[in-house]
Design a protein around this motif. Structure first.
Motif, PDB file in Angstrom:
ATOM      1  N   CYS A  68       6.525 -10.880  10.703  1.00 34.83           N
ATOM      2  CA  CYS A  68       6.744  -9.956   9.592  1.00 34.83           C
ATOM      3  C   CYS A  68       6.925 -10.738   8.292  1.00 34.83           C
ATOM      4  O   CYS A  68       6.310 -10.407   7.276  1.00 34.83           O
ATOM      5  CB  CYS A  68       7.952  -9.071   9.876  1.00 34.83           C
ATOM      6  SG  CYS A  68       8.339  -7.911   8.553  1.00 34.83           S
ATOM      7  N   ALA A  69       7.712 -11.779   8.313  1.00 34.32           N
ATOM      8  CA  ALA A  69       7.945 -12.589   7.113  1.00 34.32           C
ATOM      9  C   ALA A  69       6.634 -13.214   6.630  1.00 34.32           C
ATOM     10  O   ALA A  69       6.357 -13.232   5.424  1.00 34.32           O
ATOM     11  CB  ALA A  69       8.985 -13.667   7.399  1.00 34.32           C
ATOM     12  N   ARG A  70       5.812 -13.695   7.556  1.00 34.65           N
ATOM     13  CA  ARG A  70       4.520 -14.287   7.181  1.00 34.65           C
ATOM     14  C   ARG A  70       3.626 -13.248   6.509  1.00 34.65           C
ATOM     15  O   ARG A  70       2.995 -13.505   5.488  1.00 34.65           O
ATOM     16  CB  ARG A  70       3.820 -14.859   8.423  1.00 34.65           C
ATOM     17  CG  ARG A  70       2.501 -15.561   8.116  1.00 34.65           C
ATOM     18  CD  ARG A  70       1.838 -16.090   9.382  1.00 34.65           C
ATOM     19  NE  ARG A  70       1.094 -15.078  10.087  1.00 34.65           N
ATOM     20  CZ  ARG A  70      -0.180 -14.742   9.812  1.00 34.65           C
ATOM     21  NH1 ARG A  70      -0.834 -15.333   8.814  1.00 34.65           N
ATOM     22  NH2 ARG A  70      -0.794 -13.825  10.529  1.00 34.65           N
ATOM     23  N   LEU A  71       3.595 -12.040   7.068  1.00 33.68           N
ATOM     24  CA  LEU A  71       2.718 -11.002   6.530  1.00 33.68           C
ATOM     25  C   LEU A  71       3.221 -10.453   5.198  1.00 33.68           C
ATOM     26  O   LEU A  71       2.422 -10.101   4.331  1.00 33.68           O
ATOM     27  CB  LEU A  71       2.542  -9.885   7.558  1.00 33.68           C
ATOM     28  CG  LEU A  71       1.906 -10.329   8.883  1.00 33.68           C
ATOM     29  CD1 LEU A  71       1.711  -9.138   9.800  1.00 33.68           C
ATOM     30  CD2 LEU A  71       0.624 -11.088   8.667  1.00 33.68           C
ATOM     31  N   VAL A  72       4.525 -10.396   5.011  1.00 33.07           N
ATOM     32  CA  VAL A  72       5.081  -9.986   3.722  1.00 33.07           C
ATOM     33  C   VAL A  72       4.642 -10.983   2.645  1.00 33.07           C
ATOM     34  O   VAL A  72       4.302 -10.594   1.531  1.00 33.07           O
ATOM     35  CB  VAL A  72       6.613  -9.834   3.805  1.00 33.07           C
ATOM     36  CG1 VAL A  72       7.237  -9.745   2.426  1.00 33.07           C
ATOM     37  CG2 VAL A  72       6.967  -8.596   4.637  1.00 33.07           C
ATOM     38  N   GLU A  73       4.607 -12.272   2.982  1.00 28.88           N
ATOM     39  CA  GLU A  73       4.120 -13.293   2.042  1.00 28.88           C
ATOM     40  C   GLU A  73       2.668 -13.029   1.636  1.00 28.88           C
ATOM     41  O   GLU A  73       2.255 -13.373   0.535  1.00 28.88           O
ATOM     42  CB  GLU A  73       4.225 -14.688   2.662  1.00 28.88           C
ATOM     43  CG  GLU A  73       5.637 -15.178   2.821  1.00 28.88           C
ATOM     44  CD  GLU A  73       6.178 -15.770   1.543  1.00 28.88           C
ATOM     45  OE1 GLU A  73       5.420 -16.424   0.804  1.00 28.88           O
ATOM     46  OE2 GLU A  73       7.374 -15.576   1.284  1.00 28.88           O
ATOM     47  N   LEU A  74       1.894 -12.403   2.536  1.00 31.73           N
ATOM     48  CA  LEU A  74       0.486 -12.089   2.253  1.00 31.73           C
ATOM     49  C   LEU A  74       0.322 -10.783   1.479  1.00 31.73           C
ATOM     50  O   LEU A  74      -0.782 -10.424   1.104  1.00 31.73           O
ATOM     51  CB  LEU A  74      -0.303 -11.986   3.559  1.00 31.73           C
ATOM     52  CG  LEU A  74      -0.417 -13.254   4.394  1.00 31.73           C
ATOM     53  CD1 LEU A  74      -1.084 -12.948   5.732  1.00 31.73           C
ATOM     54  CD2 LEU A  74      -1.187 -14.324   3.638  1.00 31.73           C
ATOM     55  N   GLY A  75       1.430 -10.048   1.298  1.00 32.85           N
ATOM     56  CA  GLY A  75       1.361  -8.795   0.554  1.00 32.85           C
ATOM     57  C   GLY A  75       1.636  -7.548   1.366  1.00 32.85           C
ATOM     58  O   GLY A  75       1.615  -6.441   0.833  1.00 32.85           O
ATOM     59  N   ALA A  76       1.891  -7.698   2.660  1.00 35.30           N
ATOM     60  CA  ALA A  76       2.237  -6.540   3.491  1.00 35.30           C
ATOM     61  C   ALA A  76       3.628  -6.034   3.109  1.00 35.30           C
ATOM     62  O   ALA A  76       4.407  -6.747   2.484  1.00 35.30           O
ATOM     63  CB  ALA A  76       2.210  -6.915   4.974  1.00 35.30           C
TER      64      ALA A  76
END
Length: 144
Positions: free
Chosen positions: A107-115
């Motif tokens: 989740c943290a990785r995807l939030v960094e991508l804009g999720a």
């Protein structure tokens, strides 16, 4: 009649290339090569009428196992909940705190991508924990 084994998942969106790049990062997919005779997708787009430029994009599993994802530009924005969504299976076989740790890290990785993280759904009698999220244009998906 033979059963169908191949399918693609289609997303309506405003910016097909941007959304395709996001999903490539999420799933480890790649943008396929441009059509024969074109060195880049930009070169291909230059051959299209202006209203068709950037109208779609796709991404594929480099191993050929997963479905092709297709992104098509539509004029209207998203207004209601998706009737179909992807479950991104990052915690398969894991339970409890170990599963939550893997889900939270992804989740943290995807939030960094804009999720966008929507909510954590904790395990109950029937289901393991998952995290409900939205991609960069608001399409729902779950980390499962």
């Amino acid at each position: 009649m033979a059963s169908i084994k191949k399918f693609q998942v289609t997303f309506d969106c405003a910016e097909p290339r941007r959304v395709a790049r996001f999903w490539c990062e999420v799933l480890g997919y790649v943008i396929p090569d441009p059509p024969e005779g074109c060195a880049t997708w930009e070169e291909y787009d230059a051959t299209r009428p202006p209203e068709e430029r950037g109208a779609w994009a796709a991404c594929v599993d480099p191993e050929g196992a997963g479905p092709r994802l297709y992104f098509q530009r539509v004029p209207e924005g998203k207004t209601v909940k998706n009737r179909v969504h992807l479950d991104v299976r990052v915690g398969t076989g894991l339970v409890g705190e170990e599963r939550l740790a893997v889900l939270e890290a992804e989740c943290a990785r995807l939030v960094e991508l804009g999720a966008v993280r929507v909510r954590l759904l904790l395990a109950d009698e029937e289901n393991e924990s998952c995290i409900s999220m939205q991609d960069i244009e608001g399409n729902e998906f779950c980390l499962d």
